[in-house]
Design an enzyme around this catalytic site. Structure first.
Site, mmCIF file in Angstrom:
data_model
loop_
_atom_site.group_PDB
_atom_site.id
_atom_site.type_symbol
_atom_site.label_atom_id
_atom_site.label_comp_id
_atom_site.label_asym_id
_atom_site.label_seq_id
_atom_site.Cartn_x
_atom_site.Cartn_y
_atom_site.Cartn_z
ATOM 1 N N LYS A 173 0.838 -1.191 0.000
ATOM 2 C CA LYS A 173 0.000 0.000 0.000
ATOM 3 C C LYS A 173 0.879 1.249 0.000
ATOM 4 O O LYS A 173 1.721 1.422 0.890
ATOM 5 C CB LYS A 173 -0.927 0.006 1.230
ATOM 6 C CG LYS A 173 -1.758 -1.270 1.372
ATOM 7 C CD LYS A 173 -2.590 -1.574 0.139
ATOM 8 C CE LYS A 173 -3.250 -2.948 0.238
ATOM 9 N NZ LYS A 173 -3.927 -3.370 -0.986
ATOM 10 N N ASP A 186 -0.248 -0.478 -4.481
ATOM 11 C CA ASP A 186 -1.675 -0.142 -4.462
ATOM 12 C C ASP A 186 -1.874 1.241 -3.854
ATOM 13 O O ASP A 186 -1.604 1.450 -2.671
ATOM 14 C CB ASP A 186 -2.426 -1.201 -3.654
ATOM 15 C CG ASP A 186 -3.929 -1.042 -3.755
ATOM 16 O OD1 ASP A 186 -4.396 -0.069 -4.381
ATOM 17 O OD2 ASP A 186 -4.646 -1.909 -3.205
ATOM 18 N N GLU A 244 -1.720 0.144 -8.678
ATOM 19 C CA GLU A 244 -3.160 -0.100 -8.680
ATOM 20 C C GLU A 244 -3.894 1.166 -8.260
ATOM 21 O O GLU A 244 -3.539 1.800 -7.267
ATOM 22 C CB GLU A 244 -3.524 -1.246 -7.725
ATOM 23 C CG GLU A 244 -5.004 -1.613 -7.799
ATOM 24 C CD GLU A 244 -5.297 -2.972 -7.210
ATOM 25 O OE1 GLU A 244 -5.356 -3.959 -7.970
ATOM 26 O OE2 GLU A 244 -5.425 -3.063 -5.973
ATOM 27 N N ASP A 282 -9.089 -1.347 -9.632
ATOM 28 C CA ASP A 282 -10.048 -2.144 -8.859
ATOM 29 C C ASP A 282 -11.225 -1.302 -8.320
ATOM 30 O O ASP A 282 -12.367 -1.567 -8.655
ATOM 31 C CB ASP A 282 -9.373 -2.967 -7.750
ATOM 32 C CG ASP A 282 -8.621 -2.132 -6.716
ATOM 33 O OD1 ASP A 282 -8.413 -0.927 -6.934
ATOM 34 O OD2 ASP A 282 -8.231 -2.705 -5.681
ATOM 35 N N LYS A 312 -13.252 -7.443 -7.581
ATOM 36 C CA LYS A 312 -13.668 -7.662 -6.193
ATOM 37 C C LYS A 312 -15.108 -8.167 -6.221
ATOM 38 O O LYS A 312 -16.021 -7.433 -6.593
ATOM 39 C CB LYS A 312 -13.564 -6.366 -5.387
ATOM 40 C CG LYS A 312 -12.157 -5.747 -5.372
ATOM 41 C CD LYS A 312 -11.309 -6.388 -4.303
ATOM 42 C CE LYS A 312 -9.862 -5.933 -4.326
ATOM 43 N NZ LYS A 312 -9.660 -4.545 -3.991
HETATM 44 MG MG MG Z 1 -6.565 -2.244 -4.429
#
Ligand code: MG
Length: 371
Positions: free
Chosen positions: A165, A193, A218, A241, A265
């Protein structure tokens, strides 16, 4: 076969560590999970789960799922759960949009359909690979040192796919990415991400400063428009996403070339039935995939695993095991569990794992035919 009863359970799933989303969003310590049991006049019972990743992440929350099911239940009761397209249409007519409220119903119907056919869901969907699916870690660390420590802990448990992250301060993100890449073992796959946290100029700052590394990001911006606006100004591969919700989103991303990877997801996109179409758009356009529950227990992870098994191995980058971040196990250790960084498709018909009803408490709502 007809759906005769829908029972809804609300369970708070505690996280082992509190989770902070970037961008000043509130921290959360539990996931609000909704479990759904669908019973039929044929004696088959299916289970579904809908667990958003907290309520500050994207427009989805646990009470919304339960309210959505209350609205849709009268239109679902009496339908044949094996006819997932008819159930999908009934839900879409009863409640346009609100996709995340529909996935637990869709999942329970696929569970019943698989049991009725004597096949795991992945095989019922057309054929599931038995290749163990690699689990991506979720590395929420802040500093270079913390990032190293968290990644090493995951590596000791067999993980070789990581979702690191980023999305904080641009200079610190650059420093962390360079350090992670300098220590990356051969064969590891790493995704950075951003969780929508960067503005356009911050995204370009980091993406251009790390261009020599060839790393993938991401959701580097809030919206598809943001991602499109910087698309021609950097060379990094992009995964999307949060902005991949509807089939129309998938079609736009594919047509306009906005991403090389879809992060599908299951709860967010409305379940397996809708996710399978997004998978096909990806396959038709040379787009690789991560497939994940949005959050939740082993049930949600298993649903994602079934879809992942229908994707050719070389197009599947990884899955997730949110169950590893929880301190409550509602299935008593049953179902697919992390083995050296992989999940294995269950061979029993349907979903392949059901919860312990005792762990769920009493249902918060029951809807029955003829009420
Ligand atoms: Mg993500």
């Amino acid at each position: 076969m007809k759906i005769t009863r829908i029972s809804v359970y609300h369970v708070d799933l505690p996280l082992e560590h509190p989770y902070w989303l970037s961008g000043g969003r509130l921290k959360f310590e539990v996931l609000d999970a909704t479990f759904v049991k669908i019973e039929t006049d044929a004696g088959l019972t299916g289970w579904g789960e809908g667990t958003p990743w907290g309520h500050t992440y994207v427009p989805a929350h646990g009470p919304g799922i339960r309210a959505g099911i209350e609205t849709m239940a009268p239109f679902i009761l009496g339908l044949d759960p094996r006819k997932v397209l008819e159930v999908e249409r009934a839900m879409d007519l009863a409640l346009p949009g609100h996709l995340y409220t529909k996935s637990p119903i869709d999942m329970a119907c696929w569970d019943i359909a698989g049991q009725a056919a004597g096949l795991p869901i992945a095989d019922l969907m057309g054929g599931g690979a038995r290749t163990p699916a690699p689990i991506a870690s979720s590395v929420g660390a802040k500093t270079v040192q913390e990032t190293r420590e968290v990644m090493d802990r995951y590596r000791q448990r067999g993980y070789h796919v990581h979702s690191v992250k980023v999305g904080g301060d641009a200079e610190r993100d650059i420093e962390r990415i360079r350090d992670v890449e300098a220590h990356r073992p051969r064969g590891e796959r790493i995704l950075y991400d951003v969780n929508r946290a960067w503005t356009r100029q911050r995204a370009l700052r980091v993406m251009k400063a790390t261009e020599d590394l060839g790393v993938m990001f991401e959701q580097p911006g809030e919206t598809l428009d943001d991602i499109a606006a910087i698309r021609s100004k950097h060379a990094a591969p992009v995964s999307v996403d949060e902005s991949l919700v509807t089939l129309q989103d998938a079609a736009r991303i594919a047509r306009e070339g906005l991403a090389e990877v879809f992060g599908i997801k299951l709860n967010r996109v409305g379940g397996l039935t809708k996710a399978a179409r997004i998978r096909d758009i990806a396959l038709a356009h040379g787009i690789d995939m991560f497939v994940m529950a949005t959050g939740g227990s082993v049930l949600a992870d298993t649903e994602a695993l079934h879809l992942a098994a229908t994707i050719p191995d070389h197009n599947l980058l990884g899955i997730w095991a949110c169950q590893d971040m929880l301190t409550l196990d509602i299935a008593g250790g049953r179902g697919p569990r992390n083995k050296e960084g992989h999940l294995y498709l269950p061979e029993s018909p349907g979903l392949g794992v059901h919860p312990d009803e005792g762990a769920l408490g009493a249902p918060v709502a029951i809807y029955e035919a003829g009420q």
